[in-house]
Write a protein that holds these residues in place. Structure first.
Motif, short mmCIF file in Angstrom:
data_model
loop_
_atom_site.label_atom_id
_atom_site.label_comp_id
_atom_site.label_asym_id
_atom_site.label_seq_id
_atom_site.Cartn_x
_atom_site.Cartn_y
_atom_site.Cartn_z
N ASP A 194 34.06 -57.24 -110.90
CA ASP A 194 34.16 -58.57 -111.31
C ASP A 194 33.45 -59.38 -110.39
N ILE A 223 29.76 -59.04 -110.43
CA ILE A 223 29.13 -59.34 -111.49
C ILE A 223 29.02 -60.82 -111.29
N ARG A 282 25.34 -63.14 -111.12
CA ARG A 282 25.15 -64.38 -111.87
C ARG A 282 24.66 -65.22 -110.90
N ASP A 298 17.13 -58.49 -116.66
CA ASP A 298 18.38 -58.79 -117.36
C ASP A 298 19.59 -58.61 -116.13
N SER A 351 22.14 -56.57 -115.77
CA SER A 351 22.54 -55.27 -115.30
C SER A 351 21.68 -55.00 -114.17
N GLU A 367 30.24 -50.82 -118.87
CA GLU A 367 29.80 -51.84 -119.89
C GLU A 367 29.63 -53.08 -118.70
N VAL A 368 28.42 -53.61 -118.78
CA VAL A 368 28.01 -54.70 -117.99
C VAL A 368 27.53 -55.73 -118.95
N PRO A 369 28.02 -57.25 -118.58
CA PRO A 369 27.61 -58.24 -119.68
C PRO A 369 26.04 -58.58 -119.37
N LEU A 370 25.61 -58.97 -120.70
CA LEU A 370 23.95 -58.94 -120.66
C LEU A 370 23.76 -60.53 -120.09
N GLU A 371 24.36 -61.40 -120.09
CA GLU A 371 24.31 -62.91 -119.42
C GLU A 371 25.34 -63.22 -118.30
#
Length: 135
Positions: A77, A80, A84, A94, A96, A131-135
């Motif tokens: 987290d 990530i 961002r 993107d 990722s 799985e990673v968020p796209l945005e």
């Protein structure tokens, strides 16, 4: 290319300095630069330590260096969140890709992510296991 250093290895460096004086950082650089230390800071520390007892005398100083490897563990987290913040400056298409860049930095500083090797995590992102968020 020199071999990778063992993080628990102890290295002794011997330097001749004039007590109480900050020597030229350029004379320290070839000896302690490859160990990942700042020659200027080490020179100041040596001058401070030798000032009271050996002021003005030429003395040999033994530097013992150990554990230049950063160690730590951060959560995915956190990676990530860092990605961002860094995404506007990243060259990745993107999020990722930016996350994988951050994981690469984790590899170079020697920290783990959720107790795993960051390289393994990069592989799992590529394979779609993580799985990673796209945005």
């Amino acid at each position: 290319m020199p071999p990778k250093f063992d993080p628990s290895q102890v290295v002794d460096v011997y330097v001749r300095v004039t007590g109480g004086e900050v020597g030229a950082a350029s004379s320290l650089a070839p000896k302690i630069g490859p160990l990942g230390l700042s020659p200027k800071k080490i020179g100041e520390d040596i001058a401070k330590e030798t000032a009271k007892d050996w002021k003005g005398l030429r003395v040999t100083v033994k530097l013992t260096v150990q554990n230049r490897q950063h160690s730590g563990n951060i959560s995915l987290d956190d990676v990530i969140e860092i990605a961002r913040v860094m995404s506007p400056r990243s060259m990745a298409k993107d999020l990722s890709g930016t996350i994988k860049e951050i994981l690469g930095t984790c590899v170079s500083v020697g920290c783990t992510v959720d107790g795993k090797d960051p390289k393994d995590l990069q592989q799992e992102i590529n394979e779609g296991v993580v799985e990673v968020p796209l945005e």
